[in-house]
Design an enzyme around this catalytic site. Sequence first.
Site, PDB file in Angstrom:
ATOM      1  N   ASP A  14       0.873  -1.179   0.000  1.00  0.00           N
ATOM      2  CA  ASP A  14       0.000   0.000   0.000  1.00  0.00           C
ATOM      3  C   ASP A  14       0.906   1.223   0.000  1.00  0.00           C
ATOM      4  O   ASP A  14       2.100   1.118   0.270  1.00  0.00           O
ATOM      5  CB  ASP A  14      -0.882  -0.002   1.259  1.00  0.00           C
ATOM      6  CG  ASP A  14      -1.801   1.219   1.340  1.00  0.00           C
ATOM      7  OD1 ASP A  14      -2.261   1.683   0.284  1.00  0.00           O
ATOM      8  OD2 ASP A  14      -2.056   1.710   2.453  1.00  0.00           O
ATOM      9  N   SER A  15       0.336   2.389  -0.279  1.00  0.00           N
ATOM     10  CA  SER A  15       1.137   3.614  -0.252  1.00  0.00           C
ATOM     11  C   SER A  15       1.514   4.016   1.170  1.00  0.00           C
ATOM     12  O   SER A  15       2.433   4.779   1.373  1.00  0.00           O
ATOM     13  CB  SER A  15       0.361   4.758  -0.898  1.00  0.00           C
ATOM     14  OG  SER A  15      -0.827   4.981  -0.185  1.00  0.00           O
ATOM     15  N   TYR A  46      -0.875   7.890  -2.981  1.00  0.00           N
ATOM     16  CA  TYR A  46      -0.971   7.607  -4.414  1.00  0.00           C
ATOM     17  C   TYR A  46      -2.172   8.334  -5.036  1.00  0.00           C
ATOM     18  O   TYR A  46      -2.173   8.648  -6.217  1.00  0.00           O
ATOM     19  CB  TYR A  46      -1.148   6.101  -4.652  1.00  0.00           C
ATOM     20  CG  TYR A  46       0.094   5.238  -4.468  1.00  0.00           C
ATOM     21  CD1 TYR A  46       1.317   5.781  -4.109  1.00  0.00           C
ATOM     22  CD2 TYR A  46       0.033   3.859  -4.676  1.00  0.00           C
ATOM     23  CE1 TYR A  46       2.437   4.981  -3.950  1.00  0.00           C
ATOM     24  CE2 TYR A  46       1.148   3.049  -4.529  1.00  0.00           C
ATOM     25  CZ  TYR A  46       2.347   3.612  -4.157  1.00  0.00           C
ATOM     26  OH  TYR A  46       3.455   2.812  -4.004  1.00  0.00           O
ATOM     27  N   GLY A  47      -3.179   8.590  -4.210  1.00  0.00           N
ATOM     28  CA  GLY A  47      -4.476   9.043  -4.724  1.00  0.00           C
ATOM     29  C   GLY A  47      -4.468  10.366  -5.470  1.00  0.00           C
ATOM     30  O   GLY A  47      -5.422  10.680  -6.173  1.00  0.00           O
ATOM     31  N   CYS A  77      -3.949  -1.191  -1.842  1.00  0.00           N
ATOM     32  CA  CYS A  77      -4.216   0.234  -2.062  1.00  0.00           C
ATOM     33  C   CYS A  77      -5.270   0.363  -3.163  1.00  0.00           C
ATOM     34  O   CYS A  77      -5.106  -0.190  -4.252  1.00  0.00           O
ATOM     35  CB  CYS A  77      -2.925   0.912  -2.480  1.00  0.00           C
ATOM     36  SG  CYS A  77      -3.130   2.624  -3.023  1.00  0.00           S
ATOM     37  N   ASN A  78      -6.328   1.078  -2.873  1.00  0.00           N
ATOM     38  CA  ASN A  78      -7.383   1.234  -3.871  1.00  0.00           C
ATOM     39  C   ASN A  78      -6.913   1.997  -5.095  1.00  0.00           C
ATOM     40  O   ASN A  78      -7.285   1.668  -6.218  1.00  0.00           O
ATOM     41  CB  ASN A  78      -8.585   1.974  -3.265  1.00  0.00           C
ATOM     42  CG  ASN A  78      -9.465   1.056  -2.471  1.00  0.00           C
ATOM     43  OD1 ASN A  78     -10.393   0.469  -3.001  1.00  0.00           O
ATOM     44  ND2 ASN A  78      -9.161   0.872  -1.202  1.00  0.00           N
ATOM     45  N   GLU A 156      -6.016  10.689   9.265  1.00  0.00           N
ATOM     46  CA  GLU A 156      -4.639  10.843   9.745  1.00  0.00           C
ATOM     47  C   GLU A 156      -4.550  11.860  10.874  1.00  0.00           C
ATOM     48  O   GLU A 156      -3.674  11.767  11.728  1.00  0.00           O
ATOM     49  CB  GLU A 156      -3.714  11.200   8.576  1.00  0.00           C
ATOM     50  CG  GLU A 156      -3.571   9.983   7.668  1.00  0.00           C
ATOM     51  CD  GLU A 156      -2.606  10.148   6.518  1.00  0.00           C
ATOM     52  OE1 GLU A 156      -2.179  11.287   6.258  1.00  0.00           O
ATOM     53  OE2 GLU A 156      -2.288   9.126   5.874  1.00  0.00           O
ATOM     54  N   CYS A 188     -11.298   3.061  -0.193  1.00  0.00           N
ATOM     55  CA  CYS A 188      -9.992   3.556   0.261  1.00  0.00           C
ATOM     56  C   CYS A 188      -9.750   2.920   1.618  1.00  0.00           C
ATOM     57  O   CYS A 188     -10.654   2.895   2.467  1.00  0.00           O
ATOM     58  CB  CYS A 188     -10.012   5.084   0.380  1.00  0.00           C
ATOM     59  SG  CYS A 188      -8.544   5.772   1.175  1.00  0.00           S
ATOM     60  N   THR A 189      -8.550   2.407   1.827  1.00  0.00           N
ATOM     61  CA  THR A 189      -8.291   1.644   3.056  1.00  0.00           C
ATOM     62  C   THR A 189      -8.354   2.507   4.316  1.00  0.00           C
ATOM     63  O   THR A 189      -8.405   1.973   5.420  1.00  0.00           O
ATOM     64  CB  THR A 189      -6.915   0.953   2.986  1.00  0.00           C
ATOM     65  OG1 THR A 189      -5.948   1.907   2.551  1.00  0.00           O
ATOM     66  CG2 THR A 189      -6.953  -0.216   2.029  1.00  0.00           C
ATOM     67  N   HIS A 190      -8.352   3.828   4.155  1.00  0.00           N
ATOM     68  CA  HIS A 190      -8.482   4.693   5.338  1.00  0.00           C
ATOM     69  C   HIS A 190      -9.931   4.795   5.828  1.00  0.00           C
ATOM     70  O   HIS A 190     -10.167   5.097   6.991  1.00  0.00           O
ATOM     71  CB  HIS A 190      -8.015   6.112   5.017  1.00  0.00           C
ATOM     72  CG  HIS A 190      -6.537   6.309   5.092  1.00  0.00           C
ATOM     73  ND1 HIS A 190      -5.682   5.762   4.190  1.00  0.00           N
ATOM     74  CD2 HIS A 190      -5.764   6.993   5.969  1.00  0.00           C
ATOM     75  CE1 HIS A 190      -4.445   6.116   4.499  1.00  0.00           C
ATOM     76  NE2 HIS A 190      -4.465   6.862   5.569  1.00  0.00           N
TER      77      HIS A 190
END
Lengths: 278, 278
Positions: A14-15, A46-47, A77-78, A156, A188-190
């Site tokens: 993932d990023s 990356y997004g 990572c999406n 974050e 998105c993994t977040h």
Amino acid sequence: MALPNKRRPIGVFDSGLGGLTVVREIAKLLPTEDIVYLGDLAHLPYGNKSQRQITRYSQAALKFLKKFQIKLGVFACNSASATSYRKLASTFSIPMVSVIEPAVGEAVSRSSSGRIGVIGTEATIRSRAYERYIKREDPKARVTSQACPLFVSLVEEGWVNGAITTSIAHHYLAPLKKARVDSVILGCTHYPVLTKTLQKVMGPNVHLVHSGLSTARSVKRLLGKKYLPRGARQNRRTGRIRCFVTDSPNRFQVLGQKFLGRSIGQKVASVQEVRLDV
Amino acid sequence: MALPNKRRPIGVFDSGLGGLTVVREIAKLLPTEDIVYLGDLAHLPYGNKSQRQITRYSQAALKFLKKFQIKLGVFACNSASATSYRKLASTFSIPMVSVIEPAVGEAVSRSSSGRIGVIGTEATIRSRAYERYIKREDPKARVTSQACPLFVSLVEEGWVNGAITTSIAHHYLAPLKKARVDSVILGCTHYPVLTKTLQKVMGPNVHLVHSGLSTARSVKRLLGKKYLPRGARQNRRTGRIRCFVTDSPNRFQVLGQKFLGRSIGQKVASVQEVRLDV
């Protein structure tokens, strides 16, 4: 030294840290497997990068993971899944799983109206990858997509509840509510960290799809199909998770556990800083 | 081919587009000078990377600019200025200007109470560079610093006014209001776009320091000191601005003008994608 196929680790990249939510689900479902994780923090996020740049970073990440003789690679990572998976999955001689197809499968099977929402980063939404996969599974589906660039910063910052986050969620989700979607892919993994707020805004009857769990199930299924899961004799061992980052190993140590959770048996064996050959 | 010293361009770099606000002020103040701008979009933002990583990227950016025989280098990125300027400025044989010292000079001279606020990215605030420079200028100054990670996303989303942005600004600026600062350094090139909201939240008597203008004045002063400004004979020419980016040239074309403004005589001669030797 070559490892027997079944005993090779699963590679995940993932990023940043978000991909650890995918690692967590794989670790819960397949507790005996070893996992090598790469977080490309030097290039995150990356997004907001171009498709070409994301492909370059993803390729370097996969090359790095390949050194560990991984038996399966996971695009956790999406943005990478949406922009680079189709191109790269065929160029590496390893089975690969993205976070998109598993999430789409779950969303389509859970939606009774065929009205599906997708939220993600700019790169993910711009790629229209989710739409493409959903239409392939259900040509009659109606998809409403929305980029939510502020969500990553909110997570974050640790602002997962509260008035500001709720206002922002209302703003972004308005088109999905208007379209009366009955399931929403958290692309998105977040975003799973924001589940409570998102569920509150969308209402209790809308199903939220976390790609982590569905991706872990795909990993299990694909390992089975390729005769690659660890054998029964090893069922009592606990897998080892090795982590590599391209920047900020200390930040990773501090925040990583938040994404990984404490509910898994595996311990993070090590966190090490590396440079990618981009 | 070697250019005569005075006719060499000024080199400016930033992680993205924000540095164009510095270019704008230089172009207004020194309209005959040529400028070469590098936006390192492949690695943006710098503000959430480690000091070591930012130094690596800044070094690669300066090496790239050096190829254009620049007569002066400008760190137009606060995160790079805060973490890498001291280390790198001495290793290149070119005069250098950061955005920090000029802004500190203005803040200290405008503050009557000696209570100064600084807002910026995580990396900038963590480095304590502003505090160090302020204390050097005015040992009695009291500095209140606050990282505002969401501001960059808000600007990039175009949410520069409105209730959400005002709420977030109230949240971040609360410690500065409590400390009763009378000037606030906008320690990130994105923040000037939020001026209206920030001024509303801080009140009309608080002076906001935009580093762009003070940096342009420093550039002019330093060129004079080194006998490097373009001669009087060239005063009728209009400088040329050449832009290079490490990713997303199209995005740069679209958003760049927003940061650059339309009030300068110079035209952006070209935007070209390049790769840095990191």
